[in-house]
Scaffold this motif. Structure first.
Motif, short mmCIF file in Angstrom:
data_model
loop_
_atom_site.label_atom_id
_atom_site.label_comp_id
_atom_site.label_asym_id
_atom_site.label_seq_id
_atom_site.Cartn_x
_atom_site.Cartn_y
_atom_site.Cartn_z
N ALA A 1 0.82 -1.36 -0.04
CA ALA A 1 0.04 -0.06 0.15
C ALA A 1 0.83 1.28 -0.20
CB ALA A 1 -1.05 -0.02 1.15
N GLY A 2 2.19 1.03 0.18
CA GLY A 2 2.90 2.27 0.07
C GLY A 2 3.09 2.92 -1.31
N ILE A 3 2.79 2.08 -2.57
CA ILE A 3 2.54 2.55 -3.50
C ILE A 3 1.17 3.52 -3.86
CG2 ILE A 3 2.08 2.02 -6.17
CD1 ILE A 3 3.86 -0.30 -5.82
N VAL B 1 12.71 5.75 -6.08
CA VAL B 1 11.95 6.02 -4.95
C VAL B 1 12.11 4.63 -3.97
CG1 VAL B 1 10.74 7.94 -5.76
CG2 VAL B 1 9.81 5.74 -6.11
N SER B 2 11.74 4.97 -2.88
CA SER B 2 10.92 3.64 -1.82
C SER B 2 9.75 3.75 -1.44
CB SER B 2 12.02 3.59 -0.81
OG SER B 2 13.35 2.85 -1.09
N VAL B 3 8.89 2.91 -0.91
CA VAL B 3 7.73 2.98 -0.27
C VAL B 3 7.78 2.04 0.87
CG1 VAL B 3 6.57 3.86 -2.39
CG2 VAL B 3 6.81 1.39 -1.73
N GLY B 4 6.78 2.20 1.82
CA GLY B 4 6.58 1.23 2.98
C GLY B 4 5.11 1.39 3.28
N ALA B 5 4.56 0.14 4.09
CA ALA B 5 3.21 0.19 4.45
C ALA B 5 3.12 -1.07 5.57
CB ALA B 5 2.28 0.26 3.43
N PRO B 6 2.29 -1.08 6.39
CA PRO B 6 1.59 -2.25 6.81
C PRO B 6 0.50 -2.86 6.14
CG PRO B 6 0.68 -0.48 7.96
CD PRO B 6 1.56 0.24 6.79
N THR B 7 0.18 -3.87 6.36
CA THR B 7 -1.18 -4.56 6.00
C THR B 7 -2.32 -3.56 6.26
OG1 THR B 7 -0.68 -6.92 6.42
CG2 THR B 7 -2.86 -6.42 6.10
N ILE C 1 3.34 4.46 5.28
CA ILE C 1 2.21 4.58 5.98
C ILE C 1 2.77 4.05 7.31
CG2 ILE C 1 -0.37 3.80 6.64
CD1 ILE C 1 -0.35 3.40 3.39
N GLU C 2 2.37 4.72 8.49
CA GLU C 2 2.87 4.34 9.68
C GLU C 2 2.09 3.20 10.10
OE1 GLU C 2 3.02 7.49 12.66
OE2 GLU C 2 5.13 7.54 12.31
N PRO C 3 2.72 2.45 10.94
CA PRO C 3 1.94 1.33 11.42
C PRO C 3 0.79 1.60 12.41
CG PRO C 3 4.15 1.34 12.67
CD PRO C 3 3.86 2.32 11.48
N GLY C 4 -0.23 0.69 12.24
CA GLY C 4 -1.42 1.18 13.13
C GLY C 4 -1.42 -0.12 14.52
N ASP C 5 -2.61 -0.62 14.78
CA ASP C 5 -2.77 -1.33 16.07
C ASP C 5 -3.45 -2.71 15.76
OD1 ASP C 5 -2.02 0.86 17.81
OD2 ASP C 5 -3.66 1.59 17.84
N ILE D 1 -4.07 -8.16 -2.11
CA ILE D 1 -2.96 -7.59 -3.29
C ILE D 1 -1.69 -7.67 -2.76
CG2 ILE D 1 -2.29 -5.62 -4.65
CD1 ILE D 1 -5.16 -4.78 -4.19
N ARG D 2 -1.06 -8.68 -3.65
CA ARG D 2 0.49 -9.02 -3.07
C ARG D 2 1.56 -8.03 -3.59
NH1 ARG D 2 1.11 -14.21 -0.88
NH2 ARG D 2 -0.78 -15.41 -0.74
N ARG D 3 1.29 -7.53 -5.14
CA ARG D 3 2.16 -6.73 -5.83
C ARG D 3 1.22 -5.98 -6.81
NH1 ARG D 3 7.40 -6.37 -7.82
NH2 ARG D 3 7.44 -6.05 -10.25
N MET D 4 1.70 -4.69 -6.88
CA MET D 4 1.13 -4.04 -7.86
C MET D 4 2.17 -2.87 -8.69
SD MET D 4 -1.28 -1.35 -5.90
CE MET D 4 -0.95 -0.24 -4.78
N THR D 5 1.83 -2.59 -9.81
CA THR D 5 3.11 -1.97 -10.70
C THR D 5 2.30 -0.98 -11.63
OG1 THR D 5 2.96 -3.38 -12.44
CG2 THR D 5 4.59 -3.89 -10.83
#
Length: 300
Positions: A81-83, A284-290, A189-193, A209-213
């Motif tokens: 989801a970082g994308i 670029v880089s991205v990051g996200a939790p579930t 996106i910062e982690p939640g709870d 969704i495992r991978r998107m481009t």
């Protein structure tokens, strides 16, 4: 880098990326991809990445189906989801876009998500990180969305001047022949709870969704689309068969307000590449939790 006033600043930028692609048989969908940023202390060992990719490729080889077009719920695997944040939020908060009045995000009436979400861009981390931008300004973390509230922008000197602010150290260009633009570095996106397993179990039907481009967005309307090349169907809180390639569409206000679950498993650089803006590519880089978004549109 030298300035007209005689000051000199310097920065060393390194970014090594490896894409590991595993193909099983001749079926076009029977492959899997793992992406590694070399030198990162969180990088999966190559042997482990290969084993995971091979297992996934075999699963996709055994059975797959086409997704049913229409509106549905989507659960995004950690990192992916970082994308979405990059395309939907980051591009809409680049300073020159905002200065021209073309952003769908307005601080006064930005729609609140069902679960408060925080989005940050920090160019000092991730692939191709920088500590000094191409205007000689020290980079810093930019808090863009703070628990659902739009609070920040990505600024170079020009857009900062137009908005009566100061640069955040996000001014970049692909070469000295190009104009500087405010650009993203590492958007996440910062982690939640929430527990990630509970997010899946609580989803009766939808897509995982495992991978998107190939992301594309219109920062003025907030509409974005992505090619989904690895996903599973969700049935009664469990993963079912893999799905063929499809297009995922998001409407900024509608999709953002339907984010209702954010887990604690933040991961970086599972989907990485280049962002091209005004013809200028940038690593670029991205990051996200579930996370779970209640309203997305699937188009086969």
């Amino acid at each position: 880098m030298g300035s007209p006033r005689g000051g000199v600043v310097q920065d060393i930028r390194r970014g090594l990326r490896m894409e590991l692609r595993v193909q099983v048989g001749d079926e076009p969908t029977s492959y899997a991809v793992e992406e590694l940023v070399l030198g990162s202390d969180r990088t999966l060992p190559v042997t482990d990445a290969f084993a995971r990719a091979f297992e996934r490729a075999e699963a996709r080889c055994s059975i797959s189906s086409s997704p049913k077009p229409g509106s549905m719920t989507a659960v995004f695997a950690p990192g992916v989801a970082g994308i979405m944040a990059h395309e939907l939020i980051g591009h809409a908060l680049e300073g020159d876009v905002v200065a021209r009045g073309r952003s769908w995000i307005r601080a006064a009436d930005f729609p609140a998500a069902a679960t408060p979400v925080t989005v940050i861009d920090d160019p000092r981390r991730g692939r191709g990180a920088w500590t000094i931008d191409d205007e000689g300004v020290a980079s810093r973390e930019a808090l863009l969305i703070d628990r659902g509230r739009s609070v920040g922008l990505l600024l170079d000197k020009s857009s900062a001047g137009a908005l009566h602010s100061v640069s955040t150290g996000h001014g970049r260009r692909s070469s000295y022949l190009e104009a500087v633009r405010p650009r993203m570095g590492c958007t996440f996106i910062e982690p939640g709870d929430d527990d990630p397993a509970d997010v899946l179990r609580a989803t009766r039907a939808g897509v995982f969704i495992r991978r998107m481009t190939a992301g594309h967005t219109d920062p003025m309307t907030g509409r974005a689309s992505f090619v989904i090349n690895d996903a599973d169907r969700i049935v009664d809180g469990r993963l079912a068969e893999p799905l063929d390639v499809f297009v995922l569409e998001l409407d900024g206000p509608e999709s953002w307000t339907s984010i209702d679950r954010v887990a604690h498993d933040l991961v970086f650089d599972t989907c990485i590449g280049s962002c091209v803006r005004d013809g200028q590519p940038l690593a670029v880089s991205v990051g996200a939790p579930t996370i779970r978004i209640g309203v997305v549109r699937v188009r086969s």
